[in-house]
Every structure is written in C-alpha cells, then in structure tokens.
Design an enzyme around this catalytic site. Sequence first.
Site, short mmCIF file in Angstrom:
data_model
loop_
_atom_site.label_atom_id
_atom_site.label_comp_id
_atom_site.label_asym_id
_atom_site.label_seq_id
_atom_site.Cartn_x
_atom_site.Cartn_y
_atom_site.Cartn_z
N ARG A 74 1.48 1.94 -15.08
CA ARG A 74 2.26 0.70 -15.18
C ARG A 74 1.38 -0.53 -14.97
O ARG A 74 1.86 -1.64 -14.87
CB ARG A 74 3.39 0.72 -14.14
CG ARG A 74 4.38 1.87 -14.37
CD ARG A 74 5.52 1.85 -13.37
NE ARG A 74 6.38 0.70 -13.59
CZ ARG A 74 6.48 -0.32 -12.75
NH1 ARG A 74 5.75 -0.34 -11.64
NH2 ARG A 74 7.29 -1.33 -13.02
N LYS A 111 -0.31 -1.58 -12.37
CA LYS A 111 -0.12 -2.24 -11.09
C LYS A 111 -1.36 -2.01 -10.22
O LYS A 111 -1.29 -1.52 -9.10
CB LYS A 111 1.14 -1.71 -10.39
CG LYS A 111 2.39 -1.77 -11.24
CD LYS A 111 2.76 -3.19 -11.61
CE LYS A 111 4.04 -3.22 -12.43
NZ LYS A 111 4.37 -4.61 -12.87
N HIS A 123 -4.78 2.52 0.30
CA HIS A 123 -3.85 3.38 -0.44
C HIS A 123 -4.55 4.67 -0.91
O HIS A 123 -4.06 5.77 -0.68
CB HIS A 123 -3.30 2.61 -1.64
CG HIS A 123 -2.49 3.44 -2.58
ND1 HIS A 123 -1.12 3.54 -2.47
CD2 HIS A 123 -2.84 4.22 -3.64
CE1 HIS A 123 -0.66 4.35 -3.42
NE2 HIS A 123 -1.70 4.77 -4.14
N HIS A 179 -5.75 6.93 2.08
CA HIS A 179 -4.66 7.64 2.75
C HIS A 179 -4.18 8.83 1.90
O HIS A 179 -3.98 9.93 2.42
CB HIS A 179 -3.50 6.70 3.02
CG HIS A 179 -2.37 7.33 3.77
ND1 HIS A 179 -2.36 7.45 5.14
CD2 HIS A 179 -1.22 7.90 3.35
CE1 HIS A 179 -1.26 8.05 5.53
NE2 HIS A 179 -0.54 8.34 4.46
N TYR A 232 15.65 5.49 -0.81
CA TYR A 232 15.67 4.05 -1.06
C TYR A 232 15.00 3.71 -2.39
O TYR A 232 15.54 2.95 -3.20
CB TYR A 232 14.96 3.33 0.09
CG TYR A 232 14.84 1.84 -0.13
CD1 TYR A 232 15.91 1.01 0.13
CD2 TYR A 232 13.66 1.28 -0.61
CE1 TYR A 232 15.83 -0.36 -0.08
CE2 TYR A 232 13.56 -0.08 -0.83
CZ TYR A 232 14.64 -0.90 -0.56
OH TYR A 232 14.55 -2.24 -0.78
N LYS A 253 17.53 -2.02 3.66
CA LYS A 253 16.16 -2.25 3.20
C LYS A 253 15.34 -3.04 4.22
O LYS A 253 14.12 -2.89 4.28
CB LYS A 253 16.16 -2.98 1.87
CG LYS A 253 16.86 -4.33 1.88
CD LYS A 253 17.06 -4.82 0.47
CE LYS A 253 17.90 -6.10 0.44
NZ LYS A 253 18.28 -6.47 -0.92
N THR A 295 10.45 -1.09 8.01
CA THR A 295 9.36 -1.13 8.97
C THR A 295 9.77 -0.53 10.31
O THR A 295 9.00 0.18 10.96
CB THR A 295 8.86 -2.56 9.17
OG1 THR A 295 8.49 -3.12 7.91
CG2 THR A 295 7.65 -2.60 10.10
N GLN A 335 9.51 3.17 10.30
CA GLN A 335 8.14 3.62 10.47
C GLN A 335 7.70 3.53 11.93
O GLN A 335 7.03 4.42 12.44
CB GLN A 335 7.20 2.79 9.59
CG GLN A 335 7.37 3.04 8.10
CD GLN A 335 6.96 4.45 7.71
OE1 GLN A 335 6.17 5.09 8.39
NE2 GLN A 335 7.50 4.93 6.62
#
Length: 314
Positions: A136, A138, A146, A149, A187, A204, A208, A211
């Site tokens: 896409r 992005k 990212h 991990h 979600y 939404k 956080t 987490q």
Amino acid sequence: MLREAIASVSKFHGYIISNVDARVKDYPLMQSPLQMTGILVAYVMFSVYIGPRMMANRKPYGLHRAMIVYNLCMVLLNAYIVYEFMMSGWATTFTWRCDLIDPSSSPQALRMVRVAWLFYFSKYIELLDTVFFVLRKKQSQITFLHVFHHSFMPWSWWWGVTLTPAGGMGSFHALVNAAVHVTMYTYYGLSAAGPRFQKYLWWKKHMTAIQLIQFILISVHISQYYFMDKCDYQYPMWIHLIWMYGIFFFFLFSNFWVQAYIKGNRLPVGDHKPKQNGLISEHVTNMANGKPHENGYAHHYANDKIILGKVKKI
C-alpha cells in the site's frame, strides 16, 4: 582463522540441534535456527529494500477486503491460542505463582507444547502486517523499530520453544499478549470494514491503556519470582528477560501517555486519512505487538475523528 571460526559455528549449531526438545523437534521451523533466520533475513530485506523498490513505480494496492479477512483470521487465531493456553494449565492446574516447566509427555504438557509452538508460528503470520504496508506504499510506517520487533519476536521465541516449550510461569506473557491481540485485531477489522462500523469503536481511545495494563500484568506476575522463599524454575534466565521486557515497554508506553494525554502534546487538525496495516496508524502493528508510536506518529482526536500527524506542541 576462518576454518576455526566455521568449525566453531558448526559445533555450536550441532550443540543447539542436540538440545532441541524432543516433543517439538518435528514441528515446522523447529529443526534448525537456520530456517527461521533465513526467513527473517528475507523479511527484513523485503521490508526495507526489495519491497519499496518493487513498488516505486507502481500504484498502491487497496487490499481492503484482504485486510478485513486477515484481521478476522488473526482474531480467531489469537482467541484459540488464549483458549489453549488456559486449558493447558492456566485455567486448570497452574497456581499462577511458581509454575515450573513440565518436561513430561503428559496430555496437558503436550497441549502446552502445541500452543507454545502455535504462538511462535503466529509471529510469522504477523509479518503480513509489514507486507500490507509495502504493497500500500505506506513506507513511513516501516520504521527500524517496526522491523526489528517483527523479526526479533519470532527469532527469540524459537529459542524458548526449542528449550522450554511447556514453559510454566514463563508462558504467561504469551497468554496475555495473545489476549491483547484479540482486542487489537478486532478493532482493526472493524475499522477496515468502513464508516458504518465506527459507532462500535467507542473504545479506540483506550488502546494505549490496554497496552499499559498488559505490561503491568506481565511484570507483576513475573516479579513474584524475586519474592518467593523458594521457586526452582528450571531456566531463571527466561524470568529475567521477561521481567526486563515488561518493564521496558511499560516505560515506553507510559512516556507516550504522559506526552499525549497529560502534557497535551497533541496534533494539529489536518487532512490525513487514518491508516492501519491499512487502518489507524497507531496500530502500525505496534499496538498489537507491544510497541510505541514510531517516527513520532500518534493519534489526535477531533470531533471524534482520528487524524494522523507528527507530534508537536501547540
């Protein structure tokens, strides 16, 4: 010198193979660390080099239906993993305190072995998060954190499943992480389904917080080890690593919480559209896997709309 180095590596590789738990050695990707290392190296190369160049002169793909199906499958897979972890000990025989590694071949131990491997294997499926970003276009979402991990998780879990597939108290963080994945991918799936589902996403703003609760639970549970009079857990190294993992990510997310919600370092209203492995950018697969906002991106809530932009003081 080179010959000695090769001999040492070969000897170490043989030592690893000889110590693979007999109950898991026939599972896919468990025969040698070379297999999973090769896959993860290919993933890194595709994410940061091959993929972006392949898409450079192409239009981004939509992939909305694919992402809906993907997120739904991830919800079901992680829900199944949670159920199996519970039935293989956490909801049956475990004390939730000093639960030792089970080296036996009892039905419960073998069930824990299977779900531990499945959790490990699910980390390869999650690499599709990055593939969606690439296709896409992005690329701004594919940061070092990212990629690190997503590649480090399956790599590190290979060692855990290899040595201690029925890990006792060391498997609690996997149980919690899979449960969080159920919530997160639910979600993202609803978000991908379109505007008509937005009314079901009232929670939404609590992503956080979910987490933070995850890391608190992991840290508190594993910290019991340090206060017990006696706990003969067979691999104390796992205890120390899990504790450091929980504390490290708790502070990362706490810092974001303070910056975004207490100090008010919110974002200016803009015309950016929400994203996630096609959806909301805070995902960036990070919230689902225990990672903070990358490249300084975060959410701004204005008139109940989520807008993406750079964090700055206003």
